[in-house]
Design a protein around this motif. Structure first.
Motif, mmCIF file in Angstrom:
data_model
loop_
_atom_site.group_PDB
_atom_site.id
_atom_site.type_symbol
_atom_site.label_atom_id
_atom_site.label_comp_id
_atom_site.label_asym_id
_atom_site.label_seq_id
_atom_site.Cartn_x
_atom_site.Cartn_y
_atom_site.Cartn_z
ATOM 1 N N THR A 67 0.670 -1.018 0.447
ATOM 2 C CA THR A 67 -0.036 -0.543 -0.131
ATOM 3 C C THR A 67 0.374 2.129 0.106
ATOM 4 O O THR A 67 1.946 1.471 0.330
ATOM 5 C CB THR A 67 -0.890 0.389 1.400
ATOM 6 O OG1 THR A 67 -0.045 0.431 2.029
ATOM 7 C CG2 THR A 67 -2.192 -1.882 0.788
ATOM 8 N N LYS A 176 -8.414 5.406 -2.033
ATOM 9 C CA LYS A 176 -7.704 4.704 -0.785
ATOM 10 C C LYS A 176 -8.679 3.268 0.127
ATOM 11 O O LYS A 176 -9.981 3.194 -0.046
ATOM 12 C CB LYS A 176 -8.011 5.540 0.680
ATOM 13 C CG LYS A 176 -6.917 6.522 0.490
ATOM 14 C CD LYS A 176 -6.586 7.649 1.467
ATOM 15 C CE LYS A 176 -5.415 9.047 1.218
ATOM 16 N NZ LYS A 176 -5.962 9.681 -0.135
ATOM 17 N N TYR A 177 -7.684 2.171 1.137
ATOM 18 C CA TYR A 177 -8.761 1.519 1.694
ATOM 19 C C TYR A 177 -9.403 1.990 2.512
ATOM 20 O O TYR A 177 -9.449 3.118 3.612
ATOM 21 C CB TYR A 177 -7.940 0.933 1.960
ATOM 22 C CG TYR A 177 -7.064 -0.349 0.848
ATOM 23 C CD1 TYR A 177 -7.521 -1.435 0.260
ATOM 24 C CD2 TYR A 177 -5.435 0.246 0.193
ATOM 25 C CE1 TYR A 177 -6.789 -2.048 -0.956
ATOM 26 C CE2 TYR A 177 -5.117 -0.763 -1.184
ATOM 27 C CZ TYR A 177 -6.112 -1.954 -1.020
ATOM 28 O OH TYR A 177 -4.932 -2.263 -2.382
ATOM 29 N N GLN A 178 -10.569 1.403 3.143
ATOM 30 C CA GLN A 178 -11.618 1.760 4.554
ATOM 31 C C GLN A 178 -11.591 1.054 5.385
ATOM 32 O O GLN A 178 -11.806 1.578 6.548
ATOM 33 C CB GLN A 178 -13.362 2.001 3.612
ATOM 34 C CG GLN A 178 -13.030 2.162 2.326
ATOM 35 C CD GLN A 178 -12.918 4.114 2.923
ATOM 36 O OE1 GLN A 178 -13.203 4.762 3.649
ATOM 37 N NE2 GLN A 178 -12.133 4.772 2.313
ATOM 38 N N ARG A 179 -11.312 -0.453 5.022
ATOM 39 C CA ARG A 179 -11.217 -1.548 6.567
ATOM 40 C C ARG A 179 -9.955 -1.997 7.007
ATOM 41 O O ARG A 179 -9.236 -1.430 7.690
ATOM 42 C CB ARG A 179 -12.022 -2.623 6.108
ATOM 43 C CG ARG A 179 -13.470 -1.936 6.098
ATOM 44 C CD ARG A 179 -14.629 -3.079 6.037
ATOM 45 N NE ARG A 179 -14.456 -3.827 4.596
ATOM 46 C CZ ARG A 179 -15.642 -4.756 4.167
ATOM 47 N NH1 ARG A 179 -15.542 -5.566 4.630
ATOM 48 N NH2 ARG A 179 -14.891 -5.519 3.195
ATOM 49 N N GLY A 182 -7.802 0.957 6.107
ATOM 50 C CA GLY A 182 -8.074 2.306 6.464
ATOM 51 C C GLY A 182 -6.899 3.090 6.867
ATOM 52 O O GLY A 182 -6.108 3.633 6.731
ATOM 53 N N GLY A 183 -7.128 4.495 5.487
ATOM 54 C CA GLY A 183 -6.732 5.696 5.565
ATOM 55 C C GLY A 183 -5.372 5.255 3.724
ATOM 56 O O GLY A 183 -4.708 6.215 4.165
ATOM 57 N N GLN A 184 -5.322 4.270 3.558
ATOM 58 C CA GLN A 184 -3.482 3.582 3.479
ATOM 59 C C GLN A 184 -4.390 3.700 2.075
ATOM 60 O O GLN A 184 -5.527 3.640 1.624
ATOM 61 C CB GLN A 184 -2.804 2.866 3.496
ATOM 62 C CG GLN A 184 -1.990 2.088 4.725
ATOM 63 C CD GLN A 184 -1.751 0.603 5.042
ATOM 64 O OE1 GLN A 184 -1.384 0.927 4.358
ATOM 65 N NE2 GLN A 184 -1.784 0.687 6.386
ATOM 66 N N GLN A 185 -3.404 4.028 0.295
ATOM 67 C CA GLN A 185 -4.324 4.075 -0.547
ATOM 68 C C GLN A 185 -2.635 2.970 -1.231
ATOM 69 O O GLN A 185 -2.338 1.926 -1.418
ATOM 70 C CB GLN A 185 -3.453 5.270 -1.289
ATOM 71 C CG GLN A 185 -1.829 6.025 -1.644
ATOM 72 C CD GLN A 185 -1.679 7.534 -2.520
ATOM 73 O OE1 GLN A 185 -2.298 7.810 -1.641
ATOM 74 N NE2 GLN A 185 -0.361 7.339 -2.690
#
Length: 213
Positions: A67, A176-179, A182-185
């Protein structure tokens, strides 16, 4: 707790041949990247660092996920620059544009990898971490492309990493990822040369250049 530059320098010093000087952290632009150096790769457009951790993808290959990470102070964003097997390259050698290289994730010892599986968010080429010490294949091979007139890789140079097997460029964007992450792209591969393909060598510990004997 994240590894400090000093801790990484000591780690490298203990694993190097006796002919090497103690590696030092790169404090200014223009430092040359050499084999064996431990660096972070910063995505130029978003400023996120290339990151991996021992969490598998829930789709695609199921291999270790890669990520983009927003924070600078993160020990899972360190990568060791390695040559491909069966070359004469050694620790401390500089790296010319056009050279095929590998990146080993420092924490998990796996290799930055890509293949034809679809990436989770955008459906582009998945980028993962795979293998380990003594376990590497051509899916770990990346050709260094230096933007501009420089012939060898330096810290202040804009670069692209062109994956040999898939013909994709290492790529990221602001999706970005949500779960789980989370917060990582998302980091993925795309076959077109775009502004989002550009990376810079950031924080790290850079081995001194090998002196010819």
């Amino acid at each position: 707790m994240a590894f400090s530059f000093f801790a990484i320098a000591i780690f490298l010093f203990l694993t190097l041949d006796s002919d090497y000087a103690l590696p030092v952290s790169a404090a200014s632009e223009g430092v040359q990247i050499t084999y064996g150096s431990v660096i972070k790769l910063m995505h130029e457009k978003t400023k996120f660092r290339l990151h991996s951790h021992d969490v598998p993808y829930g789709s695609g290959s199921g291999q270790q996920s890669v990520t983009g990470f927003p924070n600078v102070d993160d020990s899972n964003s360190y990568w060791i620059v390695r040559p491909v097997p069966d070359t004469s390259a050694k620790q401390g050698d500089t790296i010319k544009g056009g050279t095929i290289i590998r990146f080993q994730h420092m924490r998990t010892r796996k290799w930055l990898h890509s293949h034809l599986h679809a990436s989770p968010i955008s459906g582009n080429l998945e980028v993962s971490c795979f293998g380990g010490e003594g376990e590497s294949d051509t899916g770990d091979y990346w050709r260094l492309e230096i933007e501009g007139s420089g012939k060898t890789w330096r810290q202040d140079q804009r670069i692209r990493l062109h994956h040999v097997d898939t013909n994709g460029y290492l790529h990221s964007h602001d999706k970005k990822y949500q779960r789980i992450a989370g917060g990582q792209q998302e980091v993925c591969g795309v076959r077109e040369k775009r502004a989002d393909n550009v990376w810079l060598a950031g924080e790290g510990v850079y081995l001194p250049i090998t002196e010819s004997k």
